[in-house]
Write a protein that holds these residues in place. Structure first.
Motif, mmCIF file in Angstrom:
data_model
loop_
_atom_site.group_PDB
_atom_site.id
_atom_site.type_symbol
_atom_site.label_atom_id
_atom_site.label_comp_id
_atom_site.label_asym_id
_atom_site.label_seq_id
_atom_site.Cartn_x
_atom_site.Cartn_y
_atom_site.Cartn_z
ATOM 1 N N ALA A 194 0.819 -1.217 0.000
ATOM 2 C CA ALA A 194 0.000 0.000 0.000
ATOM 3 C C ALA A 194 0.852 1.265 0.000
ATOM 4 N N LEU A 195 2.050 1.170 0.551
ATOM 5 C CA LEU A 195 2.906 2.358 0.669
ATOM 6 C C LEU A 195 4.043 2.397 -0.349
ATOM 7 N N GLN A 196 4.063 1.455 -1.285
ATOM 8 C CA GLN A 196 5.177 1.416 -2.226
ATOM 9 C C GLN A 196 5.236 2.640 -3.139
ATOM 10 N N HIS A 197 4.084 3.271 -3.375
ATOM 11 C CA HIS A 197 4.119 4.471 -4.219
ATOM 12 C C HIS A 197 4.887 5.601 -3.534
ATOM 13 N N ILE A 198 4.929 5.596 -2.196
ATOM 14 C CA ILE A 198 5.709 6.604 -1.478
ATOM 15 C C ILE A 198 7.201 6.355 -1.693
ATOM 16 N N GLU A 199 7.611 5.095 -1.657
ATOM 17 C CA GLU A 199 9.009 4.753 -1.926
ATOM 18 C C GLU A 199 9.384 5.153 -3.355
ATOM 19 N N SER A 200 8.464 4.925 -4.279
ATOM 20 C CA SER A 200 8.699 5.322 -5.667
ATOM 21 C C SER A 200 8.859 6.834 -5.795
ATOM 22 N N ARG A 201 8.075 7.577 -5.017
ATOM 23 C CA ARG A 201 8.186 9.052 -5.057
ATOM 24 C C ARG A 201 9.524 9.509 -4.489
ATOM 25 N N ALA A 202 10.000 8.841 -3.439
ATOM 26 C CA ALA A 202 11.318 9.186 -2.895
ATOM 27 C C ALA A 202 12.399 8.968 -3.945
ATOM 28 N N LEU A 203 12.290 7.850 -4.670
ATOM 29 C CA LEU A 203 13.230 7.565 -5.754
ATOM 30 C C LEU A 203 13.189 8.667 -6.807
ATOM 31 N N TYR A 204 11.977 9.084 -7.171
ATOM 32 C CA TYR A 204 11.832 10.132 -8.187
ATOM 33 C C TYR A 204 12.442 11.458 -7.732
ATOM 34 N N ASN A 239 25.876 10.281 -15.683
ATOM 35 C CA ASN A 239 26.966 9.808 -16.532
ATOM 36 C C ASN A 239 27.223 8.306 -16.404
ATOM 37 N N HIS A 240 26.348 7.589 -15.685
ATOM 38 C CA HIS A 240 26.530 6.142 -15.555
ATOM 39 C C HIS A 240 26.190 5.477 -16.883
ATOM 40 N N PRO A 241 26.997 4.514 -17.336
ATOM 41 C CA PRO A 241 26.713 3.880 -18.633
ATOM 42 C C PRO A 241 25.369 3.154 -18.682
ATOM 43 N N LYS A 242 24.834 2.774 -17.511
ATOM 44 C CA LYS A 242 23.516 2.137 -17.461
ATOM 45 C C LYS A 242 22.534 2.985 -16.657
ATOM 46 N N SER A 243 22.665 4.290 -16.779
ATOM 47 C CA SER A 243 21.826 5.204 -15.999
ATOM 48 C C SER A 243 20.342 4.963 -16.264
ATOM 49 N N LEU A 244 19.556 4.984 -15.191
ATOM 50 C CA LEU A 244 18.103 4.857 -15.288
ATOM 51 C C LEU A 244 17.402 6.118 -14.785
ATOM 52 N N ARG A 245 18.137 7.203 -14.734
ATOM 53 C CA ARG A 245 17.567 8.450 -14.198
ATOM 54 C C ARG A 245 16.356 8.906 -15.010
ATOM 55 N N GLN A 246 16.469 8.885 -16.329
ATOM 56 C CA GLN A 246 15.357 9.330 -17.168
ATOM 57 C C GLN A 246 14.187 8.353 -17.119
ATOM 58 N N PHE A 247 14.489 7.069 -16.979
ATOM 59 C CA PHE A 247 13.443 6.056 -16.840
ATOM 60 C C PHE A 247 12.634 6.320 -15.566
ATOM 61 N N VAL A 248 13.327 6.631 -14.476
ATOM 62 C CA VAL A 248 12.658 6.934 -13.212
ATOM 63 C C VAL A 248 11.813 8.202 -13.344
ATOM 64 N N LYS A 249 12.336 9.211 -14.027
ATOM 65 C CA LYS A 249 11.578 10.450 -14.216
ATOM 66 C C LYS A 249 10.304 10.199 -15.012
ATOM 67 N N LEU A 250 10.365 9.269 -15.964
ATOM 68 C CA LEU A 250 9.195 8.978 -16.784
ATOM 69 C C LEU A 250 8.131 8.217 -15.997
#
Length: 424
Positions: A83-93, A167-178
Motif C-alpha cells: 500500500a505504501l510502495q508508491h511513497i518509496e517510488s516518489r522518494a526515488l523520483y 553519466n553512468h553507462p547504465k543510468s536509469l535516471r530518465q526512466f525513473v523520471k518517466l
C-alpha cells in the motif's frame, strides 16, 4: 500435587523443545544466507552480462528466495508495504529529479543534509528546498537502500543510486523520471477509473491517448524519449548478444526506433560496416539528431515519417519492430505489418522484439506483469503484451512465416520471420 506435576512436566517439555527451536532458527538463517550468497554469485559482477547457466540459476534462486521471504513475512506487513510502495517510488523520483546522486558524487562522495541542500538550491533553479523535509527524505532513502547514512550524518551512494547518476553507462535516471514522476502518479491514479471505462489511465487524465498527446507536448515527448532510451540502453546488450544473426545483416532498419539508441548499440557491438536507418516521427527524429553522437552515429541515417501512413522502401535486409506492436490493437498491428510486408523483400527478415507473455522464469514474468499494468496506465487503451501464439498468428496472417523465437537474458523475445512468397 497435581499442579506441581503439571508445572514440572511443562518445564520439561519447554526444555526438550528448546533445541528444536534453536535448530529451526539455525536452518532458516542458513537458508537465508545461502540464498543471498547464491544470488550474489549469480549476478556479480553486475557490469557483465551473466552466462545463460548463471542467468537461469539466478532466476531460480531469486524465485526461491522471494517466495521464502514472502512466506515468513506476516501477511499484514506485506499488505502495508504494498500500500505504501508508491511513497518509496516518489522518494526515488525526487532523488532523481533533484539530481541528488550527481551532487553527492560531485561533492566528493559523501555530504551532510545541509551540504546537499546548498548544492540542490544552487543547481535546481526551483527555489530553496525545505531543510527539515529534505533531511527526512534522505533519512528514509537510507532505509530504502537508496543512500548510505554514516555516523557523522553524511550520505553517500549505494549501488542502486549509482544507477541514477547522469553519466553512468547504465543510468536509469530518465526512466525513473518517466515512470515515477508527477505525471506518472496522476496517470496511474486514474487506473481506478480505467478498470470501468476500458480506457488507459493516460486518456482518462488527458482525454487523449499518449501517442497523440506527445505530438503536441514537446516537454513530455522529451521525457518519454529519454526514458525509453534508458530502457533500450539497459536491455540492448543481452538482446544483441542473444541474437548472433545480427552479424549477417548489412543494412538494418529500426522502424519506430525512437532516438536510435538500440540501433547504435547494434552497430557498436559489430564494429564492421553495418549500415543503419532509424525511422520515426518528425519530432522524434529532431531529438535524435541531438541525441545520436559519438561512435557509429555517422553510420545511421535518420528518416522522418509515420508508419501509420506509409513506410518507405529503404532496401534493408533486416527490419526491426521493437516495442511497437504492443502499442496497437490487433487490427492496427496487422495494418502496420501489411505495410511492412510490401517493403520487406523475399529473403530478407523482420525481427519483432517484445516482452512476450508466458515465456520466461518467475522473475521475468513478474516484470512483464508490472509492464502490462504500466501499459494500462500509459499506453493507448488497446495496447497489451501478447503471447507468442498471438504474435505468430498476427505475423502469419499478414504474410510472414518461418517464425523462430529467440529468448534473451533481458526478458525480451526476438521473433524472426521472413516474407512468404504468396502473402494472404
Amino acid at each position: 500435587m497435581h499442579g506441581s506435576v503439571t508445572a514440572s512436566a511443562t518445564k520439561e517439555m519447554k526444555t526438550q523443545s528448546l533445541p528444536f527451536k534453536i535448530r529451526t532458527v539455525h536452518v532458516v538463517a542458513a537458508l537465508g544466507a545461502l540464498s543471498v550468497l547464491l544470488g550474489y554469485i549469480c549476478v556479480a559482477p553486475p557490469s557483465e552480462l551473466p552466462s545463460w547457466p548463471r542467468y537461469s540459476l539466478n532466476a531460480k534462486v531469486w524465485q526461491s528466495f522471494e517466495k521464502w521471504t514472502q512466506h515468513v513475512k506476516p501477511h499484514h506487513v506485506r499488505i502495508v508495504t504494498m500500500a505504501l510502495q508508491h511513497i518509496e517510488s516518489r522518494a526515488l523520483y525526487i532523488l532523481a529529479f533533484l539530481r541528488v546522486p550527481d551532487l553527492i558524487d560531485a561533492g566528493g562522495g559523501a555530504l551532510t543534509c545541509e551540504e546537499i541542500k546548498m548544492a540542490v538550491d544552487k543547481a535546481s533553479g526551483y527555489g530553496p528546498v525545505n531543510l527539515q523535509f529534505l533531511c527526512r527524505l534522505l533519512h528514509a532513502a537510507a532505509h530504502f537502500d537508496l543512500l548510505k547514512e554514516a555516523d557523522e550524518e553524511k550520505y553517500s551512494l549505494t549501488p542502486l543510486t549509482e544507477l541514477l547518476l547522469s553519466n553512468h553507462p547504465k543510468s536509469l535516471r530518465q526512466f525513473v523520471k518517466l515512470y515515477s514522476g508527477d505525471e506518472a502518479l496522476v496517470i496511474s491514479t486514474a487506473l481506478s477509473r480505467s478498470i470501468f471505462s476500458g480506457e488507459s489511465g493516460f486518456k482518462e487524465t488527458y482525454r487523449r491517448e499518449l501517442l497523440d498527446y506527445l505530438q503536441v507536448d514537446i516537454s513530455l515527448q522529451e521525457i518519454y524519449d529519454a526514458g525509453v532510451a534508458d530502457d533500450a540502453r539497459l536491455t540492448a546488450p543481452a538482446i544483441i548478444a542473444d541474437y548472433p544473426s545480427f552479424s549477417s545483416c548489412k543494412h538494418i532498419c529500426d522502424i519506430g526506433g525512437g532516438l536510435g539508441s538500440f540501433l547504435q548499440q547494434i552497430l557498436a557491438y559489430y564494429s564492421f560496416g553495418i549500415k543503419g536507418t532509424n525511422f520515426d516521427l518528425p519530432e522524434v527524429i529532431r531529438s535524435a539528431r541531438d541525441f545520436l553522437k559519438g561512435e557509429h552515429a555517422d553510420q545511421i541515417t535518420l528518416v522522418a515519417g509515420n508508419f501509420s501512413d506509409n513506410i518507405p522502401t529503404f532496401g534493408c535486409d533486416c527490419y526491426i519492430l521493437k516495442d511497437i506492436l504492443q502499442n496497437w490493437s490487433d487490427e492496427d498491428a496487422a495494418g502496420i505489418l501489411k505495410k511492412l510486408r510490401k517493403v520487406v523483400a523475399v529473403g530478407n527478415r523482420l525481427l519483432v522484439i517484445e516482452r512476450v507473455m508466458h515465456t520466461g522464469s518467475y522473475p521475468e514474468e513478474r516484470v512483464k506483469a508490472l509492464m502490462d499494468l504500466t501499459m494500462m496506465a500509459f499506453n493507448p487503451s488497446h495496447s497489451r503484451l501478447r503471447s507468442q501464439e498471438e504474435l505468430f498468428y498476427l505475423l502469419e496472417d499478414t504474410g510472414f512465416g518461418d517464425a523462430q523465437t529467440y529468448h534473451t537474458r533481458a526478458g525480451f523475445s526476438i521473433i524472426e520471420v521472413y516474407p512468404t512468397i504468396h502473402p494472404k
